[in-house]
Scaffold this active site. Structure first.
Site, PDB file in Angstrom:
ATOM      1  CD  GLU A 147     -31.017  -7.618  24.190  1.00 48.96           C
ATOM      2  OE1 GLU A 147     -30.773  -8.004  23.320  1.00 48.96           O
ATOM      3  OE2 GLU A 147     -30.257  -7.543  25.467  1.00 48.96           O
ATOM      4  CD  GLU A 184     -24.845  -0.790  24.018  1.00 52.22           C
ATOM      5  OE1 GLU A 184     -24.256  -1.159  24.936  1.00 52.22           O
ATOM      6  OE2 GLU A 184     -25.728  -1.051  23.713  1.00 52.22           O
ATOM      7  CE  LYS A 240     -23.332  -5.110  23.083  1.00 50.00           C
ATOM      8  NZ  LYS A 240     -24.687  -5.799  23.094  1.00 50.00           N
ATOM      9  CD  GLU A 268     -24.012  -7.828  18.228  1.00 51.68           C
ATOM     10  OE1 GLU A 268     -23.774  -7.372  19.084  1.00 51.68           O
ATOM     11  OE2 GLU A 268     -24.823  -8.334  17.725  1.00 51.68           O
TER      12      GLU A 268
END
Ligand SMILES: *[C@@H]1O[C@H](CO)[C@@H](O)[C@H](O)[C@H]1NC(C)=O
Ligand SMILES: *[C@@H]1O[C@H](CO)[C@@H](O)[C@H](O)[C@H]1NC(C)=O
Ligand SMILES: *[C@@H]1O[C@H](CO)[C@@H](O)[C@H](O)[C@H]1NC(C)=O
Length: 468
Positions: free
Chosen positions: A269, A324, A327, A333
């Site tokens: 990642e 997303e 999250k 985030e």
């Protein structure tokens, strides 16, 4: 006759020295995170991956709908055994065996599953009430042996993504070491498993975090792979031009301390948020575009080694495919995505450095760009200022000398003389050499001092030509 063979010999020598990199290109993949309630269907995502030229994807589970949708795409898939199931996998070989049958074997070969991530950032999420640390290696061993029982252990690698917080020390890179509570007890047997199976250590590395909390001492250019003065590692004298390199070398150093300096590392990642809260210094679209764009170019250039490991490929999985919305945590985030849920790009990043077509590896893309001469869109070769003055100068000297590049236009008084900087002149010369060589694979390298771009570069008033 003698002259010809001498120059042939020289050409061979210099092409070894400068053009052909010892490492092939690394991998650019993406993390397909799904902590959101507004994402497109898995089959739409499979099409999106293909049309974006993404050849590798990493999941956080083994969702059947996703694995079915990826069947027949040729995309290489990393599935994950979630942390919730780690204890069961560690305690029970039959659980591991069932999981491998249901989550891996059931989809092969039409879905190209190539790795299992066992748990995710296990040390980072463990606390005294829920401590998974001691389950990690036993779970990996049980998954490995379940794969082996099915004859899949050669094609499907086993690893586990660790966070950089697994390091006790990371600066300077040469001082890198693992936390003492996990070094001998967990990292050593894990690295042993990884080495024995020709797998790779998965590392989640975010220069953004380091920059965000130390923006007073870390330069943004250093974090974003942009030209910068570099940072010297006092332990080795090696100079770093990117924070990600420094982080990666800290991991290599830590593994080396345990006797595993030779294991491969994959960046499972990395990413940069396109939006953040007020206090999240550095978050923003421009920086995210620079980070991911420069990183992809770097990895696909075929010369992505680090100062400590110049020959190594760099494999990276960008975080993440989508923003997303579910999250938790700060705004950043929810804003790491390359795409919005409606499949529009958050910003422009060419994940495969190609003008069209799907799923090409860089080597193939380069070859077909050379063969098809622009059918897929033109490419140019420019200097990489991060390589440092010395390498740029050596490359420039070679290109304009033995390399036979057309350097007349960068002479004083000529139209491409301004700006009279080493980087600008090197770009002109490198591009001329690259175009003359028909954009052949490996001819835009100059020992890492150059990389290919897909947009026409303009340097001062001088547009770089596409043909010699
Ligand atoms: C993994 O753990 C979750 C949460 O405990 C559970 O619901 C799920 O059934 C487990 N998966 C398997 C394959 O047992
Ligand atoms: C420990 O970790 C678990 C799972 O990550 C979490 O649900 C729990 O709240 C944590 N407990 C403490 C005391 O932090
Ligand atoms: C988790 O367990 C390991 C030993 O298995 C121990 O070294 C570590 O300190 C524990 N972590 C926490 C947060 O309690």
């Amino acid at each position: 006759m003698a002259t010809i063979s001498l120059s042939l010999l020289l050409l061979f020598f210099f092409s070894l020295l400068f053009a052909s990199s010892p490492s092939s290109a690394g991998i650019v993949g993406v993390n397909y995170g799904r902590v959101a309630n507004d994402l497109p269907s898995p089959s739409a995502v499979a099409s999106l991956l293909e049309s974006s030229g993404v050849s590798h994807v990493k999941l956080y589970d083994s969702d059947p709908a996703v694995l079915h949708a990826l069947a027949g795409t040729g995309v290489s898939v990393t599935v994950a055994l979630p942390n919730e199931n780690l204890t069961a996998a560690a305690l029970s070989p039959s659980f591991a065996s069932l999981w491998v049958r249901q989550s891996v074997a059931a989809y092969l070969p039409s879905t190209r599953i190539s790795a299992v991530a066992v748990g995710n950032e296990v040390f980072a999420v463990s606390n005294s009430t829920n401590n998974l640390t001691s389950s990690l290696v036993p779970a990996m061993l049980n998954i490995l042996s379940a794969l082996s029982d099915l004859g899949l252990d050669k094609t499907v690698k086993v690893s586990s993504p660790i966070a950089l917080t697994a390091l006790q020390a990371s600066y300077p890179s040469s001082a890198g070491s693992f936390r003492p509570d996990i070094a001998d007890s967990v990292m050593k047997p894990m690295l042993d498993l990884i080495r024995n199976t020709d797998s790779f250590l998965m590392v989640n590395a975010y220069p953004f975090f380091a920059y965000e909390s130390n923006s007073d001492v870390i330069s943004l250019d250093y974090a974003l792979f942009r030209p910068n003065a570099g940072v010297v590692d006092a332990g080795t004298g090696l100079k770093y031009y990117s924070l990600l390199d420094a982080q990666l070398d800290a991991v290599f150093a830590a593994a080396g301390r345990l006797g595993f300096g030779d294991v491969k590392v994959s960046i499972s990642e990395t990413g940069w948020p396109s939006k953040g809260d007020e206090g999240e210094t550095g978050a923003g679209v421009e920086n995210a575009e620079a980070y991911n764009g420069n990183l992809v170019r770097r990895v696909l250039s075929g010369n992505a080694g680090t100062p400590m490991k110049p020959e190594a490929d760099m494999d990276v999985y960008l975080f993440a495919l989508f923003n997303e919305n579910e999250k938790p945590g700060p705004t950043s985030e929810r804003n790491y995505g390359l795409f919005y849920p409606n499949q529009e790009k958050v910003y422009e990043v060419d994940l495969a450095l190609r003008g069209g077509g799907g799923g090409l590896k860089w080597q193939e893309a380069r070859t077909s760009a050379a063969a098809g001469a622009g059918a897929r869109g033109e490419t140019w070769c420019v200097a990489n200022a991060m390589a440092g003055k010395e390498r740029l100068q050596r490359g420039l000297d070679y290109a304009c000398g033995e390399g036979g590049a057309d350097c007349g236009r960068i002479q004083p008084g000529k139209d491409c003389y301004d700006p009279a900087t080493l980087e600008a002149h090197a770009s002109f010369a490198f591009n001329s050499y690259y175009q003359k060589k028909g954009r052949l694979a490996g001819t835009c390298d100059f020992h890492g001092a150059a990389h290919v771009v897909t947009q026409s570069p303009k340097i001062g008033k001088c547009e770089l030509p596409t043909r010699a």
